[in-house]
Design an enzyme around this catalytic site. Structure first.
Site, mmCIF file in Angstrom:
data_model
loop_
_atom_site.group_PDB
_atom_site.id
_atom_site.type_symbol
_atom_site.label_atom_id
_atom_site.label_comp_id
_atom_site.label_asym_id
_atom_site.label_seq_id
_atom_site.Cartn_x
_atom_site.Cartn_y
_atom_site.Cartn_z
ATOM 1 N N LYS A 58 15.751 -13.868 -20.854
ATOM 2 C CA LYS A 58 15.126 -14.086 -19.537
ATOM 3 C C LYS A 58 15.002 -12.749 -18.828
ATOM 4 O O LYS A 58 15.993 -12.025 -18.682
ATOM 5 C CB LYS A 58 15.987 -15.058 -18.725
ATOM 6 C CG LYS A 58 15.399 -15.430 -17.371
ATOM 7 C CD LYS A 58 16.121 -16.625 -16.770
ATOM 8 C CE LYS A 58 15.599 -16.962 -15.388
ATOM 9 N NZ LYS A 58 16.275 -18.152 -14.817
ATOM 10 N N ASP A 115 18.862 -25.362 -6.950
ATOM 11 C CA ASP A 115 17.458 -25.547 -7.336
ATOM 12 C C ASP A 115 17.392 -26.604 -8.433
ATOM 13 O O ASP A 115 16.635 -26.495 -9.389
ATOM 14 C CB ASP A 115 16.835 -24.234 -7.809
ATOM 15 C CG ASP A 115 15.311 -24.307 -7.911
ATOM 16 O OD1 ASP A 115 14.710 -25.228 -7.329
ATOM 17 O OD2 ASP A 115 14.716 -23.451 -8.590
ATOM 18 N N ASN A 147 14.446 -27.862 -13.824
ATOM 19 C CA ASN A 147 15.510 -26.973 -14.274
ATOM 20 C C ASN A 147 16.599 -27.707 -15.036
ATOM 21 O O ASN A 147 17.763 -27.297 -15.053
ATOM 22 C CB ASN A 147 16.099 -26.207 -13.080
ATOM 23 C CG ASN A 147 15.166 -25.089 -12.634
ATOM 24 O OD1 ASN A 147 14.443 -24.519 -13.454
ATOM 25 N ND2 ASN A 147 15.164 -24.791 -11.357
ATOM 26 N N ASP A 157 18.663 -22.375 -15.460
ATOM 27 C CA ASP A 157 18.144 -21.687 -14.278
ATOM 28 C C ASP A 157 19.146 -21.688 -13.126
ATOM 29 O O ASP A 157 18.881 -22.230 -12.053
ATOM 30 C CB ASP A 157 16.824 -22.351 -13.846
ATOM 31 C CG ASP A 157 15.953 -21.394 -13.043
ATOM 32 O OD1 ASP A 157 16.389 -20.256 -12.809
ATOM 33 O OD2 ASP A 157 14.840 -21.796 -12.653
HETATM 34 P P1 ADP Z 1 12.296 -19.716 -13.858
HETATM 35 O O1 ADP Z 1 12.128 -21.150 -13.455
HETATM 36 O O2 ADP Z 1 12.958 -18.900 -12.807
HETATM 37 O O3 ADP Z 1 11.043 -19.115 -14.371
HETATM 38 P P2 ADP Z 1 14.043 -20.777 -15.959
HETATM 39 O O4 ADP Z 1 15.412 -20.304 -16.246
HETATM 40 O O5 ADP Z 1 13.886 -22.114 -15.334
HETATM 41 O O6 ADP Z 1 13.321 -19.644 -15.090
HETATM 42 O O7 ADP Z 1 13.243 -20.748 -17.325
HETATM 43 C C1 ADP Z 1 11.872 -21.038 -17.395
HETATM 44 C C2 ADP Z 1 11.564 -21.956 -18.563
HETATM 45 O O8 ADP Z 1 11.934 -21.342 -19.784
HETATM 46 C C3 ADP Z 1 12.356 -23.252 -18.539
HETATM 47 O O9 ADP Z 1 11.701 -24.245 -17.813
HETATM 48 C C4 ADP Z 1 12.453 -23.619 -19.992
HETATM 49 O O10 ADP Z 1 11.288 -24.299 -20.400
HETATM 50 C C5 ADP Z 1 12.495 -22.276 -20.673
HETATM 51 N N1 ADP Z 1 13.896 -21.885 -20.954
HETATM 52 C C6 ADP Z 1 14.747 -21.227 -20.141
HETATM 53 N N2 ADP Z 1 15.931 -21.006 -20.721
HETATM 54 C C7 ADP Z 1 15.840 -21.555 -21.954
HETATM 55 C C8 ADP Z 1 16.754 -21.659 -23.062
HETATM 56 N N3 ADP Z 1 17.981 -21.154 -23.004
HETATM 57 N N4 ADP Z 1 16.322 -22.294 -24.173
HETATM 58 C C9 ADP Z 1 15.070 -22.800 -24.240
HETATM 59 N N5 ADP Z 1 14.180 -22.722 -23.244
HETATM 60 C C10 ADP Z 1 14.536 -22.110 -22.107
HETATM 61 MG MG MG Z 2 13.170 -22.816 -13.529
#
Ligand code: ADP
Ligand code: MG
Length: 337
Positions: free
Chosen positions: A66, A182, A187, A199
């Site tokens: 991320k 959130d 999430n 998230d």
């Molecule tokens: P943001 O909403 O701030 O962009 P997130 O942490 O919610 O960040 O991640 C965005 C998207 O990425 C998530 O909705 C999910 O689909 C995918 N994602 C995030 N972390 C993972 C993970 N560890 N494994 C698989 N998919 C993930």
């Molecule tokens: Mg998110």
């Protein structure tokens, strides 16, 4: 080594450019050298605040990377989650975007650790550096598990997942001392038949000055989602009380929830709907010292009026003394004796 970062197509590449600045590229390069990463294979998500990439380690473990955005706009949104919490009192550089975004990765890492320690299903955090976080990838065969909002669920599965969600919220608050802040179907991932929390960069400690407001919001989102899926949900206040009632523990939780869910499946009358609307707006003091007029409230309570905050601060309905058992269980046990 730039060519090792393969992207699916041009459109991915465009959005990639503004988060993969030269410092991040250097960091990634080091991770390749150390064998932590063997390949980065495309983008899982490009969001408003972060991009998430799919990667593999040398021994083929799947990893999600991320990378947070560093634009000014996103900090403005984030500031209120950092300020007001003791963990980040030492941070004086909130006006400096690059330093601030580092805190964001550190915060998500430390929150994921807390979830792990509290036994809550969430991606295992691997490491963080700069504005980047590496964690366990949740999915199968390289496909990320769907968000709860995109999962296809039967009614009975939805009911089970509702119960899972509210138990997770209880554990987060009581065992990890965190409020997600959130939490919603966006999430939460639906992974191997269960819900998994993701998230958590904005999640705050229970002591954060806005924690209670964030918690009420989380309760509201989760309730709305499962209501849409025809689950007989607890009232918003009942859910909030369940999470914050200090007399609930892992031993009496099941019994407590069984009673609550029975009530939840009965029809909601108009009076209850009004109460819900009032609850959404009500000011909730977090400590007795924040209660505006203690004497007035005690008199109200004595005359039988229900006070929104009594459960939260662990008092009996008439504010007489600390409660030891959840009110509904105490009533039930009285009846049985
Ligand atoms: P943001 O909403 O701030 O962009 P997130 O942490 O919610 O960040 O991640 C965005 C998207 O990425 C998530 O909705 C999910 O689909 C995918 N994602 C995030 N972390 C993972 C993970 N560890 N494994 C698989 N998919 C993930
Ligand atoms: Mg998110």
């Amino acid at each position: 080594d730039k060519d090792r970062i393969r992207m699916k197509d041009k459109s991915d590449h465009a959005t990639t450019e503004n988060v993969l600045d030269s410092r991040i590229k250097k960091k990634l390069h080091k991770l390749f050298e150390r064998g932590v990463l063997a390949e980065i294979n495309g983008c899982i998500s490009t969001g408003k605040e972060a991009n998430v990439y799919y990667a593999k380690s040398k021994n083929q473990d799947e990893i999600a990377i991320k990378i947070y955005r560093t634009s000014i706009l996103t900090f403005k949104n984030r500031e209120k989650y950092i300020r007001g919490e003791y963990r980040f009192d030492h941070v004086y550089s909130l006006h400096n975007p690059r330093k601030m975004v580092k805190i964001w990765a550190e915060k998500e890492f430390s929150n994921l650790k807390r979830l792990e320690q509290g036994g809550i299903r969430a991606p295992r955090p691997l490491l963080y550096g700069g504005h980047m976080l590496l964690m366990e990838f949740l999915g199968s065969d390289g496909w990320a598990s769907p968000k709860l909002k995109d999962a296809i669920l039967t009614e009975s599965k939805s009911r089970m997942l509702y119960r899972e969600c509210i138990e997770i919220m209880w554990k987060m608050y009581n065992k990890c001392r965190l409020v997600h802040a959130d939490l919603s179907e966006y999430n939460i991932l639906y992974h191997n038949g269960s819900v998994v929390v993701i998230d958590v960069s904005q999640a705050v400690d229970r002591d954060h000055c806005n924690a209670i407001e964030f918690l009420r919001n989380d309760c509201s989102n989760i309730t709305a989602f499962f209501k849409k899926h025809n689950v007989g949900v607890m009232s918003l206040q009942a859910l909030f009380d369940f999470i914050t009632d200090p007399t609930i523990n892992e031993k009496n939780m099941d019994e407590y929830l069984d009673i609550q869910m029975q009530e939840a499946n009965e029809e909601i009358d108009p009076q209850q709907q009004i109460e819900e609307a009032v609850f959404k707006q009500a000011y909730i003091p977090q400590r007795l010292t924040q209660v505006v007029n203690v004497e007035r409230d005690i008199n109200l309570a004595k005359s039988g009026k229900d006070l929104i905050y009594k459960t939260l601060i662990g008092l009996k309905a008439d504010l007489s003394k600390p409660a030891e058992t959840p009110e509904i269980l105490a009533n039930k046990h009285k009846k049985n004796n």
